[in-house]
Scaffold this active site. Structure first.
Site, mmCIF file in Angstrom:
data_model
loop_
_atom_site.group_PDB
_atom_site.id
_atom_site.type_symbol
_atom_site.label_atom_id
_atom_site.label_comp_id
_atom_site.label_asym_id
_atom_site.label_seq_id
_atom_site.Cartn_x
_atom_site.Cartn_y
_atom_site.Cartn_z
ATOM 1 N N LEU A 179 0.839 -1.197 0.000
ATOM 2 C CA LEU A 179 0.000 0.000 0.000
ATOM 3 C C LEU A 179 0.872 1.244 0.000
ATOM 4 O O LEU A 179 1.795 1.368 0.811
ATOM 5 C CB LEU A 179 -0.937 0.000 1.206
ATOM 6 C CG LEU A 179 -1.871 -1.213 1.310
ATOM 7 C CD1 LEU A 179 -2.680 -1.149 2.588
ATOM 8 C CD2 LEU A 179 -2.799 -1.285 0.100
ATOM 9 N N GLU A 180 0.541 2.191 -0.877
ATOM 10 C CA GLU A 180 1.341 3.399 -1.001
ATOM 11 C C GLU A 180 0.487 4.631 -0.696
ATOM 12 O O GLU A 180 -0.538 4.530 -0.018
ATOM 13 C CB GLU A 180 1.990 3.446 -2.388
ATOM 14 C CG GLU A 180 2.934 2.253 -2.607
ATOM 15 C CD GLU A 180 3.673 2.260 -3.929
ATOM 16 O OE1 GLU A 180 3.584 3.263 -4.676
ATOM 17 O OE2 GLU A 180 4.353 1.255 -4.234
ATOM 18 N N LYS A 181 0.903 5.789 -1.200
ATOM 19 C CA LYS A 181 0.294 7.067 -0.803
ATOM 20 C C LYS A 181 -1.214 7.101 -0.972
ATOM 21 O O LYS A 181 -1.956 7.574 -0.106
ATOM 22 C CB LYS A 181 0.935 8.206 -1.590
ATOM 23 C CG LYS A 181 2.421 8.391 -1.325
ATOM 24 C CD LYS A 181 2.992 9.503 -2.186
ATOM 25 C CE LYS A 181 4.489 9.665 -1.940
ATOM 26 N NZ LYS A 181 5.255 8.512 -2.436
ATOM 27 N N ALA A 240 -3.379 4.884 -0.795
ATOM 28 C CA ALA A 240 -4.121 3.994 0.107
ATOM 29 C C ALA A 240 -4.366 4.614 1.477
ATOM 30 O O ALA A 240 -5.072 4.030 2.305
ATOM 31 C CB ALA A 240 -3.390 2.672 0.254
ATOM 32 N N GLN A 260 11.025 -0.636 -0.460
ATOM 33 C CA GLN A 260 11.382 -0.119 -1.778
ATOM 34 C C GLN A 260 12.426 0.993 -1.659
ATOM 35 O O GLN A 260 12.175 2.034 -1.059
ATOM 36 C CB GLN A 260 10.151 0.432 -2.481
ATOM 37 C CG GLN A 260 9.080 -0.594 -2.776
ATOM 38 C CD GLN A 260 7.868 0.019 -3.452
ATOM 39 O OE1 GLN A 260 7.994 0.955 -4.254
ATOM 40 N NE2 GLN A 260 6.691 -0.481 -3.132
#
Length: 357
Positions: free
Chosen positions: A155-157, A159, A227
Site C-alpha cells: 500500500l502506497e500514498k 491507500a 522499496q
C-alpha cells in the site's frame, strides 16, 4: 484449515475489534499441488519478483513463462471492490483456468506465489469492522480460488496509510485472522522507504507510518522488502547526509536499520530490529522499471555480501555479519524479461551460490 483460536480471540478483543464468529475458507477451486495458504519455506537466500497483471506496453507474461530463478512470484495487484472487498481479476489476456493451473505447477516445483494489495494506484478500504470482515472473507476466497501461498502488502500514498489511520489496526487484525485460518500463510510487505526508515526523521503523516504495522505483525511477517526506489536518497543514523539511491551504502544502511534497529524522531521510542531472515533489499530490475533508485547487479551483490559476510562494504558496515539475510526483491519480472534477464541472471546466480556456503 484451522478456525480462530482462543488466543486470536484474546488478541482481537484486546485490539477493540472483537472476536468474530468462526470463519472457515471455502474449498479451493483446485486442489492440485500444495494446499492453498500453506507455502513452502523460503530458501536460505531468495529472489523475489513482482509479475504485472496488466499490460504496460510489453504484453502480459503468463506465470508458466516465469523462469525458475524466481523463488517468490508476487502477482500485482488485487483490486479494491469497496467496503473491504478485494478480488483478483486476471488481465483479459490471461486464461483464468490456465492461470490457476500455472500457479499450481509453480508451487508444486517449490515456488511461492502470492497476491499483492496496493501498488502506485492500489487501495484497500479498511475503515470499519464490516470492512475488515469483508476483507478477510474475500482474501480467503482469492487464496482458495487461485491456490495461492499468501499475501503481500504494498500500500502506497493513495491507500491512505498514515499515523492513526484506521487501515493500520484493521489490517493488523485482518492479517492475524487470515494467518489463523492458514497457519503457514506467507506474508510480505513492500512499503516505500519514507514509510519505514523515514521514521528516523519524522513520525507524522506517512513518515514511519508502516512501523506500527510491522510491529503489529512481527510474528506473522515472512519478509519485509522496503522499496529503495522512486523516493530519492535515504536518511540514516550513520551520517548527516542522505545516502544516494542505488549506492551500496544506501542498500546496506537500509537493511542495517531494519535488522539492528534505529531511534524514532521526536523522542518517540525506537524501532527494534527484525530477524535478518525477515529482511530483503528491494531495487528496480532495470533503468526503465522505476523513476530512480536503480542499482547495478554488481553493486546489489556487493551490498548483499556486505550484509551477510561484512565484506565488500563501502562506508556503512553491519555491526556483525548477518548470514541469514534473506535476499533481494525487484520490480519487476516483466521488465527483467524485457531487458533479457540482466537483473535476475547475475543476482539470482549470486544468491544461489551464497545459499550453498
Amino acid at each position: 484449515m484451522k478456525s480462530i483460536t482462543v488466543l486470536a480471540c484474546a488478541l482481537a478483543l484486546a485490539s477493540t475489534f472483537g472476536c468474530q464468529a468462526k470463519t472457515e475458507p471455502s474449498p479451493a477451486a483446485t486442489q492440485v499441488g500444495v494446499t492453498p495458504g500453506h507455502s513452502h519455506a523460503l530458501p536460505r537466500h531468495a529472489l523475489v519478483g513482482y509479475l504485472h497483471n496488466f499490460d504496460n506496453g510489453q504484453g502480459v507474461l503468463p506465470v508458466s513463462q516465469v523462469d525458475d530463478s524466481w523463488d517468490v512470484i508476487v502477482l500485482a495487484f488485487a483490486d479494491d471492490m469497496g467496503e473491504g472487498k478485494v478480488a483478483f481479476n486476471p488481465d483479459p489476456a490471461l486464461d483464468r483456468a490456465q492461470l490457476i493451473a500455472d500457479i499450481a505447477a509453480k508451487r508444486a516445483r517449490g515456488r511461492i506465489v502470492v497476491l499483492s494489495f496496493g501498488g502506485e494506484l492500489g487501495t484497500v478500504t479498511l475503515n470499519t469492522q464490516r470492512d475488515e470482515d469483508n476483507f478477510v472473507r474475500t482474501t480467503a476466497e482469492a487464496i482458495n480460488t487461485f491456490g495461492l501461498d499468501g499475501i503481500d502488502i504494498d500500500l502506497e500514498k493513495i491507500a491512505g496509510v498514515t499515523h492513526d489511520a484506521p487501515v493500520v489496526p484493521h489490517l493488523i487484525s485482518a492479517v492475524k485472522r487470515l494467518h489463523d485460518m492458514y497457519p503457514n500463510l506467507y506474508v510480505s510487505m513492500a512499503p516505500e522507504h519514507p514509510y519505514v526508515q523515514g521514521g528516523f526523521v519524522s513520525m507524522e503523516g506517512i513518515w514511519g507510518a508502516y512501523l506500527p504495522l510491522i510491529d503489529g505483525l512481527r510474528a506473522e511477517l515472512d519478509l519485509l522488502h522496503v522499496q529503495l526506489y522512486n523516493n530519492g536518497g535515504l536518511p540514516t543514523p550513520y551520517r548527516a547526509e542522505k545516502y544516494p539511491g542505488g549506492s551500496v551504502d544506501m542498500m546496506v544502511g537500509s537493511a542495517k536499520m531494519l535488522i539492528e534497529g534505529f531511534p524514532l524522531a521526536g523522542g518517540k521510542g525506537r524501532f527494534e530490529g527484525l530477524r535478518a531472515d525477515q529482511v530483503a533489499l528491494a531495487l528496480p530490475s532495470g533503468l526503465r522499471a522505476a523513476g530512480n533508485g536503480y542499482a547495478t547487479p554488481a553493486d546489489i551483490n556487493r551490498a548483499f555480501d556486505c550484509l551477510t559476510t561484512a565484506s565488500n562494504c563501502d562506508e556503512v558496515t553491519p555491526a556483525q555479519p548477518h548470514p541469514t539475510f534473506r535476499g533481494v526483491m525487484t520490480w519487476s519480472i516483466n521488465w527483467d524479461v524485457t531487458d533479457n534477464r540482466a537483473f535476475s541472471a547475475p543476482v539470482g546466480a549470486h544468491l544461489r551460490a551464497a545459499s550453498t556456503r
